[in-house]
Design a protein around this motif. Sequence first.
Motif, PDB file in Angstrom:
ATOM      1  N   ALA A  86      41.187  36.768  40.351  1.00  0.00           N
ATOM      2  CA  ALA A  86      41.231  35.722  39.326  1.00  0.00           C
ATOM      3  C   ALA A  86      40.078  35.887  38.337  1.00  0.00           C
ATOM      4  N   ALA A  87      38.875  36.187  38.852  1.00  0.00           N
ATOM      5  CA  ALA A  87      37.722  36.391  37.982  1.00  0.00           C
ATOM      6  C   ALA A  87      37.893  37.637  37.115  1.00  0.00           C
ATOM      7  N   SER A  88      38.671  38.604  37.587  1.00  0.00           N
ATOM      8  CA  SER A  88      38.915  39.825  36.823  1.00  0.00           C
ATOM      9  C   SER A  88      39.701  39.567  35.545  1.00  0.00           C
ATOM     10  N   LEU A  89      40.304  38.392  35.439  1.00  0.00           N
ATOM     11  CA  LEU A  89      41.159  38.087  34.297  1.00  0.00           C
ATOM     12  C   LEU A  89      40.477  37.251  33.231  1.00  0.00           C
ATOM     13  N   ILE A  90      39.221  36.808  33.472  1.00  0.00           N
ATOM     14  CA  ILE A  90      38.586  35.887  32.524  1.00  0.00           C
ATOM     15  C   ILE A  90      38.223  36.585  31.213  1.00  0.00           C
ATOM     16  N   TRP A 135      39.743  46.816  37.683  1.00  0.00           N
ATOM     17  CA  TRP A 135      40.543  45.734  38.264  1.00  0.00           C
ATOM     18  C   TRP A 135      40.879  45.981  39.737  1.00  0.00           C
ATOM     19  N   LEU A 136      41.237  47.203  40.080  1.00  0.00           N
ATOM     20  CA  LEU A 136      41.643  47.495  41.456  1.00  0.00           C
ATOM     21  C   LEU A 136      40.460  47.748  42.396  1.00  0.00           C
ATOM     22  N   GLU A 181      29.756  47.755  44.803  1.00  0.00           N
ATOM     23  CA  GLU A 181      29.193  48.209  43.526  1.00  0.00           C
ATOM     24  C   GLU A 181      30.196  48.091  42.379  1.00  0.00           C
ATOM     25  N   GLU A 182      31.411  48.600  42.584  1.00  0.00           N
ATOM     26  CA  GLU A 182      32.395  48.545  41.496  1.00  0.00           C
ATOM     27  C   GLU A 182      32.935  47.133  41.296  1.00  0.00           C
ATOM     28  N   VAL A 183      32.956  46.333  42.349  1.00  0.00           N
ATOM     29  CA  VAL A 183      33.350  44.931  42.202  1.00  0.00           C
ATOM     30  C   VAL A 183      32.369  44.216  41.288  1.00  0.00           C
ATOM     31  N   LEU A 184      31.084  44.442  41.479  1.00  0.00           N
ATOM     32  CA  LEU A 184      30.068  43.821  40.635  1.00  0.00           C
ATOM     33  C   LEU A 184      30.149  44.348  39.200  1.00  0.00           C
ATOM     34  N   ARG A 185      30.447  45.635  39.059  1.00  0.00           N
ATOM     35  CA  ARG A 185      30.632  46.183  37.708  1.00  0.00           C
ATOM     36  C   ARG A 185      31.803  45.501  37.012  1.00  0.00           C
ATOM     37  N   ASN A 186      32.873  45.300  37.756  1.00  0.00           N
ATOM     38  CA  ASN A 186      34.048  44.634  37.209  1.00  0.00           C
ATOM     39  C   ASN A 186      33.704  43.220  36.748  1.00  0.00           C
ATOM     40  N   LEU A 187      33.022  42.462  37.605  1.00  0.00           N
ATOM     41  CA  LEU A 187      32.686  41.079  37.261  1.00  0.00           C
ATOM     42  C   LEU A 187      31.724  41.030  36.077  1.00  0.00           C
TER      43      LEU A 187
END
Length: 288
Positions: free
Chosen positions: A188-192, A243-244, A257-263
């Motif tokens: 959901a946060a990936s879509l903001i 996103w993935l 690491e990549e999750v934080l980059r995404n956010l």
Amino acid sequence: MSQAEAAAVSPLWTLGLLRSELSLTFRRWRTLALLGVLAAVPVLIGIAVKIETGDGGPAGGGGGGGPAFISQITNNGLFLVFAALAATLPLFLPMAVGVVAGDAIAGEANAGTLRYLLVAPAGRTRLLLAKYAAVCAFCLVATLVVAGSALTVGALLFPLGEVTTISGTTISFGEGLARAVAIAVVVAASLIGFAALGLFVSTLTGSGIAAMAATVGLLITVQILNTIPQLHAIQPYLFPHYWLSFADLMREPVYGEEVLRNLGLQGLYAAVFGSAAWARFTAKDITA
């Protein structure tokens, strides 16, 4: 009204405006139809996997470029949540968000109701923030609809139990469920960031259909750019690039690491295009 009275009324008016926008967003038939389509995707995936495995075929391919969740569904229905989110995030979820975000301002202008919404003490900034908050709420609700539908279908069609992570370790079903909730929040946060982009596009035109089409068109264009190898230098700056990365939350230990980059990237897009939407909307002549 005195300044003190206005200051006291302002928070109440803002809260009322937000409630009104949330009610307007989620009572529209178009919104309900979008949520219905999103809820149907996990059903179709679950039935397809069930039929395929029932015929003695393989449980789904794990050789694609995305997370190999489908091959795990027959062993644990919880994996249908991860597979459904991986299937809907590249296109279906952001398209739904693009429709809602693109219509946020332009739809009101097209219907001739925008001027009435700007009657004091609403104000343009407050209205824009309420619109964006409603779109972000839709991002969360849409993601939870996909996850909830997938969990229900997975529980009905497949066994539930201990969860095998991508790293090959085993965790309890409760911890797996907690990670599924965390993944849904991350999705959901990936879509903001894309929501802010859609809101900006919505301030550029008075046609809701044009704004929705332009927002979805931008989504498709950027997704295509993200798949062209020759553009690898700019791809980390494109909003769907990470996103993935939510699949890393299913590793043991969790690799974030990549999750934080995404956010962080989504926050940057939200700040840039949110500011652009504010600059455009506050300077725009409202004639409808």
